[in-house]
Motif scaffolding. Structure first.
Motif, PDB file in Angstrom:
ATOM      1  N   GLU A 269       0.911  -1.146   0.075  1.00  0.00           N
ATOM      2  CA  GLU A 269      -0.086  -0.055   0.038  1.00  0.00           C
ATOM      3  C   GLU A 269       1.016   1.231   0.023  1.00  0.00           C
ATOM      4  OE1 GLU A 269      -2.395   0.083   3.392  1.00  0.00           O
ATOM      5  OE2 GLU A 269      -3.079   2.106   3.018  1.00  0.00           O
ATOM      6  N   MET A 270       1.994   1.192   0.752  1.00  0.00           N
ATOM      7  CA  MET A 270       2.858   2.289   0.974  1.00  0.00           C
ATOM      8  C   MET A 270       3.990   2.696  -0.031  1.00  0.00           C
ATOM      9  SD  MET A 270       0.960   3.958   3.864  1.00  0.00           S
ATOM     10  CE  MET A 270       2.295   4.964   4.455  1.00  0.00           C
ATOM     11  N   CYS A 271       4.773   1.388   0.012  1.00  0.00           N
ATOM     12  CA  CYS A 271       5.973   1.732  -0.495  1.00  0.00           C
ATOM     13  C   CYS A 271       6.204   1.611  -1.726  1.00  0.00           C
ATOM     14  CB  CYS A 271       7.136   0.402   0.114  1.00  0.00           C
ATOM     15  SG  CYS A 271       6.949   0.479   1.881  1.00  0.00           S
ATOM     16  N   ASP A 272       7.240   2.498  -2.303  1.00  0.00           N
ATOM     17  CA  ASP A 272       7.585   2.496  -3.951  1.00  0.00           C
ATOM     18  C   ASP A 272       9.004   1.625  -4.095  1.00  0.00           C
ATOM     19  OD1 ASP A 272       9.305   4.541  -2.912  1.00  0.00           O
ATOM     20  OD2 ASP A 272       7.704   5.778  -3.418  1.00  0.00           O
ATOM     21  N   HIS A 273       9.914   1.486  -3.089  1.00  0.00           N
ATOM     22  CA  HIS A 273      10.967   0.849  -3.197  1.00  0.00           C
ATOM     23  C   HIS A 273      10.853  -0.219  -1.907  1.00  0.00           C
ATOM     24  CE1 HIS A 273      11.868   4.061  -5.950  1.00  0.00           C
ATOM     25  NE2 HIS A 273      12.831   3.201  -6.359  1.00  0.00           N
ATOM     26  N   ILE A 274      11.803  -1.168  -2.246  1.00  0.00           N
ATOM     27  CA  ILE A 274      12.125  -2.233  -0.711  1.00  0.00           C
ATOM     28  C   ILE A 274      13.467  -2.709  -0.854  1.00  0.00           C
ATOM     29  CG2 ILE A 274       9.632  -2.891  -0.478  1.00  0.00           C
ATOM     30  CD1 ILE A 274      11.473  -5.633  -1.422  1.00  0.00           C
ATOM     31  N   VAL A 275      13.829  -2.965   0.335  1.00  0.00           N
ATOM     32  CA  VAL A 275      14.985  -3.989   0.368  1.00  0.00           C
ATOM     33  C   VAL A 275      14.584  -4.949   1.126  1.00  0.00           C
ATOM     34  CG1 VAL A 275      16.173  -2.754   2.485  1.00  0.00           C
ATOM     35  CG2 VAL A 275      17.452  -3.981   0.602  1.00  0.00           C
ATOM     36  N   LEU A 276      15.030  -6.405   1.091  1.00  0.00           N
ATOM     37  CA  LEU A 276      14.703  -7.453   1.797  1.00  0.00           C
ATOM     38  C   LEU A 276      16.024  -7.985   2.374  1.00  0.00           C
ATOM     39  CD1 LEU A 276      12.574  -9.680   2.989  1.00  0.00           C
ATOM     40  CD2 LEU A 276      12.866 -10.995   0.940  1.00  0.00           C
ATOM     41  N   ILE A 277      15.863  -8.013   3.915  1.00  0.00           N
ATOM     42  CA  ILE A 277      17.419  -8.576   4.523  1.00  0.00           C
ATOM     43  C   ILE A 277      17.082  -9.906   4.908  1.00  0.00           C
ATOM     44  CG2 ILE A 277      19.161  -7.742   6.204  1.00  0.00           C
ATOM     45  CD1 ILE A 277      19.102  -5.751   4.214  1.00  0.00           C
ATOM     46  N   ASN A 278      17.861 -10.734   4.776  1.00  0.00           N
ATOM     47  CA  ASN A 278      17.892 -12.290   5.605  1.00  0.00           C
ATOM     48  C   ASN A 278      19.062 -12.437   5.974  1.00  0.00           C
ATOM     49  OD1 ASN A 278      16.352 -14.206   6.688  1.00  0.00           O
ATOM     50  ND2 ASN A 278      16.522 -15.525   4.794  1.00  0.00           N
ATOM     51  N   HIS A 279      19.460 -12.982   7.249  1.00  0.00           N
ATOM     52  CA  HIS A 279      20.707 -13.167   7.795  1.00  0.00           C
ATOM     53  C   HIS A 279      21.906 -12.214   7.471  1.00  0.00           C
ATOM     54  CE1 HIS A 279      19.270 -17.191   8.890  1.00  0.00           C
ATOM     55  NE2 HIS A 279      18.822 -17.626   7.659  1.00  0.00           N
ATOM     56  N   GLY A 280      21.372 -10.883   7.533  1.00  0.00           N
ATOM     57  CA  GLY A 280      22.141 -10.106   7.496  1.00  0.00           C
ATOM     58  C   GLY A 280      22.833  -9.602   6.047  1.00  0.00           C
ATOM     59  N   LYS A 281      21.932 -10.445   5.100  1.00  0.00           N
ATOM     60  CA  LYS A 281      22.500 -10.085   3.631  1.00  0.00           C
ATOM     61  C   LYS A 281      21.323  -9.521   2.866  1.00  0.00           C
ATOM     62  CE  LYS A 281      25.974 -13.522   2.630  1.00  0.00           C
ATOM     63  NZ  LYS A 281      25.984 -14.423   3.761  1.00  0.00           N
ATOM     64  N   ASN A 282      21.400  -8.753   1.882  1.00  0.00           N
ATOM     65  CA  ASN A 282      20.606  -8.095   1.129  1.00  0.00           C
ATOM     66  C   ASN A 282      20.266  -9.140   0.231  1.00  0.00           C
ATOM     67  OD1 ASN A 282      19.381  -6.878  -1.099  1.00  0.00           O
ATOM     68  ND2 ASN A 282      20.670  -5.135  -1.242  1.00  0.00           N
ATOM     69  N   VAL A 283      18.799  -9.584   0.108  1.00  0.00           N
ATOM     70  CA  VAL A 283      18.567 -10.739  -0.742  1.00  0.00           C
ATOM     71  C   VAL A 283      17.433 -10.290  -1.876  1.00  0.00           C
ATOM     72  CG1 VAL A 283      18.843 -12.480   0.981  1.00  0.00           C
ATOM     73  CG2 VAL A 283      16.596 -11.612   0.970  1.00  0.00           C
ATOM     74  N   LEU A 284      16.952  -9.066  -1.839  1.00  0.00           N
ATOM     75  CA  LEU A 284      15.933  -8.603  -2.724  1.00  0.00           C
ATOM     76  C   LEU A 284      15.867  -7.019  -2.505  1.00  0.00           C
ATOM     77  CD1 LEU A 284      13.736  -9.589  -4.842  1.00  0.00           C
ATOM     78  CD2 LEU A 284      12.260  -9.523  -2.842  1.00  0.00           C
ATOM     79  N   TYR A 285      16.067  -6.237  -3.663  1.00  0.00           N
ATOM     80  CA  TYR A 285      16.141  -4.806  -3.747  1.00  0.00           C
ATOM     81  C   TYR A 285      15.651  -4.340  -4.975  1.00  0.00           C
ATOM     82  CZ  TYR A 285      18.403  -0.294  -4.242  1.00  0.00           C
ATOM     83  OH  TYR A 285      18.895   0.857  -4.431  1.00  0.00           O
ATOM     84  N   GLY A 286      14.748  -3.337  -4.725  1.00  0.00           N
ATOM     85  CA  GLY A 286      14.382  -2.461  -6.162  1.00  0.00           C
ATOM     86  C   GLY A 286      12.891  -2.083  -5.882  1.00  0.00           C
ATOM     87  N   GLU A 287      12.343  -1.647  -7.074  1.00  0.00           N
ATOM     88  CA  GLU A 287      11.017  -1.019  -7.138  1.00  0.00           C
ATOM     89  C   GLU A 287      10.041  -1.920  -6.875  1.00  0.00           C
ATOM     90  OE1 GLU A 287       9.560   2.290 -10.087  1.00  0.00           O
ATOM     91  OE2 GLU A 287      11.466   1.617 -10.571  1.00  0.00           O
ATOM     92  N   VAL A 288       9.017  -1.623  -6.059  1.00  0.00           N
ATOM     93  CA  VAL A 288       7.977  -2.525  -5.791  1.00  0.00           C
ATOM     94  C   VAL A 288       7.377  -3.161  -7.044  1.00  0.00           C
ATOM     95  CG1 VAL A 288       5.537  -2.810  -5.140  1.00  0.00           C
ATOM     96  CG2 VAL A 288       7.494  -1.686  -3.555  1.00  0.00           C
ATOM     97  N   GLN A 289       6.985  -2.324  -7.986  1.00  0.00           N
ATOM     98  CA  GLN A 289       6.377  -2.905  -9.582  1.00  0.00           C
ATOM     99  C   GLN A 289       7.323  -3.939 -10.081  1.00  0.00           C
ATOM    100  OE1 GLN A 289       3.440  -3.233 -10.622  1.00  0.00           O
ATOM    101  NE2 GLN A 289       2.645  -2.576  -9.028  1.00  0.00           N
ATOM    102  N   ALA A 290       8.454  -3.639 -10.050  1.00  0.00           N
ATOM    103  CA  ALA A 290       9.568  -4.407 -10.987  1.00  0.00           C
ATOM    104  C   ALA A 290       9.727  -5.497 -10.102  1.00  0.00           C
ATOM    105  CB  ALA A 290      10.803  -3.511 -10.761  1.00  0.00           C
ATOM    106  N   ILE A 291       9.755  -5.345  -8.716  1.00  0.00           N
ATOM    107  CA  ILE A 291      10.072  -6.796  -8.105  1.00  0.00           C
ATOM    108  C   ILE A 291       8.946  -7.724  -8.212  1.00  0.00           C
ATOM    109  CG2 ILE A 291      10.137  -7.909  -5.787  1.00  0.00           C
ATOM    110  CD1 ILE A 291      11.702  -5.547  -5.015  1.00  0.00           C
ATOM    111  N   LYS A 292       7.566  -7.048  -8.217  1.00  0.00           N
ATOM    112  CA  LYS A 292       6.468  -7.846  -8.707  1.00  0.00           C
ATOM    113  C   LYS A 292       6.458  -8.464  -9.820  1.00  0.00           C
ATOM    114  CE  LYS A 292       2.750  -6.618  -5.741  1.00  0.00           C
ATOM    115  NZ  LYS A 292       1.335  -6.271  -5.628  1.00  0.00           N
ATOM    116  N   ASN A 293       6.658  -7.862 -11.117  1.00  0.00           N
ATOM    117  CA  ASN A 293       6.955  -8.252 -12.119  1.00  0.00           C
ATOM    118  C   ASN A 293       7.895  -9.533 -12.409  1.00  0.00           C
ATOM    119  OD1 ASN A 293       4.949  -6.953 -13.570  1.00  0.00           O
ATOM    120  ND2 ASN A 293       6.033  -5.096 -13.668  1.00  0.00           N
TER     121      ASN A 293
END
Lengths: 302, 439
Positions: free
Chosen positions: A195-219
């Motif tokens: 609902e709110m975000c246009d960009h995200i980063v997903l961290i797991n075990h201290g590492k960046n595992v997913l990063y980018g624009e919300v729409q692009a990630i969904k695609n």
């Protein structure tokens, strides 16, 4: 870029909480900082707010390396809220605003602005402990934004809020964002991310595992799923042509189909039209963030 | 306004405005007043009513004894013991005091008999014994035809007056030691009390901030070190405020006391001494004068000046350690006791060294060591100050204390900044040691 995280490492004893993480937060964005519990989000936030320093790498706020003036440009609302219970609301806000570098007169002016906005002018002389939890949340929010920070970091800002106050705070976040404040939003509530975000980063075990624009990630995560509803029976042999994933309630006229490529959607439509099927609904199913989150976290679990 | 100043201001004002602080500050001197009033009241209290004693002086050694402090002596030489006993049962007397004859003038022990069914209060019993003893002494003096005036000349008050051979150092009198002990003892006690009370206050306050999570908000505005230092200074200022208030108020109470009750200073002493011969007022005046002279001889600028430095040094050393422990502890005070003990033990030890060693010999080897060792020196050195220790020891002790204060504040800052943000973990000293090296 309002914030640039470059190859940051944070170690505690033998445990690496943040492991070579890099990402940028675009100016004026609402940026989701996501990750399961214990992923390293809080460690990262503490470095951005200069509470601790990175062991390796560097962090830049608005092009400047973090320094002793950084805290005045950041507003941070931690997940675990806390105020001095015995202090009066007005004095408390004045104190925290002055610690953020505002002059006393300026702080008074800003606090009054927010008191008028939230219609709580008569709270000035109340003690914090006399307020309900929801009321304290509002005060906490004011302490976070009173010094007009360039960057807001909100950790689960809606937890413990009733729907009315959630909407109130949500609207304020949007308004601040429109006025140019960049916002980092840390939450586990994926519907809020969408609902709110246009960009995200997903961290797991201290590492960046997913990063980018919300729409692009969904695609990127879509699985070429399409949902078809029809008032007619689907033609016999449909299942041989297309991979049917689900048929709700065993219905004959509603299916979810997976295609090898999304470009084949027209083929699907043409097949249906050729077979004289009246289509009442046709849509591509994009993955929810909940699914993306679970999938990506699952993949990166060693 | 600088952040540190803002923090100090808040820490100070919130504490000083607290009801418990105001009540504690005002009530302590009032408590002192009540204490003195009670003491005065108790010493004035006459145990039981007047006792009428028939004195059966069988060998006429006693003569008459003047009535005194609830005892009336009624000579009854003409009557027999049996007569008197029956008069006691009839209620004419409370008891009969029978003085048997002395065997000879060299007799050292004399048992006299008191006949009554009522118990004689210990105080009155002692009074009667002393009076009879005095009368027997008079009787012996007269019987031996000794000269009373010459006898009085036999008693001589002897006191050692230490004099330095090389001519250096202060001239000391027999009051020097007493006055020194008093000044040193008071200073050591104030130090001990303040460090314990306000150090622990800092610790509780740190724990509170940690458990109610305000600390995370604070940390995003100020450096952990600023918050810790601000708290220590703020609480210390509260402590000073309280001590100054107590001194002023107690002074006022002591000044007002004579107007509230007419107190005879002699009666402030415990009742046991009450029967002794009164101190010659002229002598007493001389004594007071000499004590004041001794107080005047002290090097007050040095004592007060160094006391302030030792006070600040000691306070910073211990309160910073308490702050560090508080940050590591979290909300479970019981579990944290193991961490508190190593901080409180040196304070208590320092106090014991003063109480058990210092009072007997302020210049002993242990005292010299303790007055230089920074964990003890803030309590031990002020005590020694009243006994003119060598200047180099004072200087070294001051330097070590100040250096240690800086070191411990730095050390505590390293621990605090990690501990304050750490939740849900039981902390050991080994772990705290590791924190020192975090970035």
């Amino acid at each position: 870029m309002i914030l640039s995280i470059q190859n940051v490492v944070k170690r505690y004893d033998k445990y690496t909480a943040v492991d070579h993480v890099s990402f940028d937060v675009p100016k004026g964005s609402i940026f989701g900082l996501l990750g399961p519990n214990g992923a390293g989000k809080t460690s990262l936030i503490r470095m951005i707010t200069t509470i601790t320093g990175p062991d390796e790498g560097a962090i830049y706020l608005d092009g400047e390396k973090l320094n002793e003036r950084t805290p005045e440009q950041i507003g941070y609302m931690p997940e675990e809220r806390g105020l001095y219970k015995k202090m009066k609301v007005g004095e408390h806000l004045l104190y925290l605003a002055q610690l953020k570098g505002l002059s006393e007169a300026n702080a008074r002016k800003e606090i009054k602005f927010w008191f008028d906005k939230f219609e709580i002018a008569d709270w000035w002389n109340k003690k914090v402990e006399e307020l309900s939890k929801g009321m304290q949340q509002k005060i906490q929010f004011i302490t976070t934004v009173v010094h007009q920070p360039k960057l807001l970091i909100l950790d689960e800002p809606f937890s413990g809020l009733d729907p009315i106050n959630t909407t109130l705070i949500k609207d304020e976040i949007r308004r601040l964002n429109e006025a140019g404040t960049s916002i980092i939003f840390s939450t586990h509530r994926m519907e809020q991310v969408e609902e709110m975000c246009d960009h995200i980063v997903l961290i797991n075990h201290g590492k960046n595992v997913l990063y980018g624009e919300v729409q692009a990630i969904k695609n990127a995560f879509k699985q070429n799923l399409f949902r078809i509803e029809s008032s007619d029976r689907l033609p016999a042999g449909f299942d041989e042509h297309f991979q049917v994933l689900s048929r709700p309630d065993g219905a004959v006229s509603a299916v979810t189909v997976q295609l090898e490529q999304d470009s084949r959607s027209n083929e699907l439509l043409r097949y249906l039209i050729d077979h004289n099927v009246r289509i009442t609904r046709f849509e591509e199913i994009l993955p929810t963030f909940n699914e993306i989150f679970i999938r990506r976290v699952g993949e990166t679990q060693n | 306004m600088s952040k540190l100043k803002l923090i100090i201001q808040r820490e100070y004002l919130t504490r000083v405005r607290k009801k418990s602080f105001i009540i504690g500050t005002l009530l302590a001197p009032v408590g002192l007043l009540v204490y003195f009033l009670v003491i005065v009241g108790l010493t004035k209290y006459e145990g039981g009513g007047e006792v009428k004693v028939a004195v059966l002086d069988e060998a006429r050694v006693i003569g008459t004894i003047p009535d005194e402090r609830g005892v009336r002596y009624l000579p009854a030489v003409d009557k027999t013991l049996e007569q008197l006993k029956s008069e006691v049962t009839q209620g004419q007397y409370d008891g009969v005091l029978r003085i048997p004859p002395l065997a000879n003038l060299r007799q050292k022990d004399l048992t006299v008999y008191y006949y009554s069914d009522k118990k004689l209060a210990p105080e009155k019993r002692e009074l009667i014994e002393r009076r009879v003893s005095g009368k027997v002494r008079d009787f012996k003096i007269d019987s031996l035809r000794l000269d009373r005036a010459s006898l009085e000349n036999l008693d001589t008050d002897v006191s050692i007056d230490p004099e330095n051979i090389t001519g250096k150092g202060e001239d000391e009198s027999k009051y020097t030691i007493g006055v020194g002990l008093a000044i040193g003892g008071i200073m050591a006690f104030i130090m001990f009390f303040m460090v314990m009370m306000y150090g622990q206050m800092v610790m509780r306050s740190v724990m509170e901030e940690k458990t109610n999570r305000i600390v995370e908000v604070m940390m995003s505005s100020v450096r952990p070190f600023q918050l810790m230092l601000g708290k220590i200074i703020g609480a210390g200022a509260v402590g000073l405020t309280q001590v100054v208030a107590w001194i002023v108020l107690s002074g006022a109470v002591m000044f007002l006391l004579p107007f509230l009750v007419d107190v005879d200073p002699q009666q402030m002493q415990p009742p046991v001494t009450a029967g002794q011969p009164q101190i010659d007022p002229e002598m007493a005046q001389g004594e007071a004068f000499r004590i004041f002279a001794e107080l005047g001889k002290q090097n007050w600028p040095l004592i007060v000046g160094s006391f302030v430095i030792f006070f600040l040094g000691g306070y910073f050393i211990y309160s910073s350690m308490f702050a560090a422990i508080g940050s590591a502890m979290g909300d479970d005070y019981g579990e944290g006791q193991a961490l508190v003990l190593p901080v409180t033990i040196p304070i208590i030890l320092a106090f014991y060294i003063v109480a058990f060693v210092g009072i007997r010999n302020p210049d002993s080897g242990l005292m010299i060591f303790a007055s230089l060792f920074p964990l003890f020196s803030p309590i031990v050195m002020p005590f020694r100050m009243a006994f003119n220790p060598p200047p180099w020891q004072i200087a070294l002790s001051l330097v070590l204390t100040v250096a240690a204060a800086f070191f411990f504040v730095w050390l505590a800052g390293r621990i605090y900044r990690v501990g304050i943000l750490l939740y849900g973990k039981k902390v050991t000293f080994k772990e705290i040691g590791k924190w020192l090296f975090y970035r």
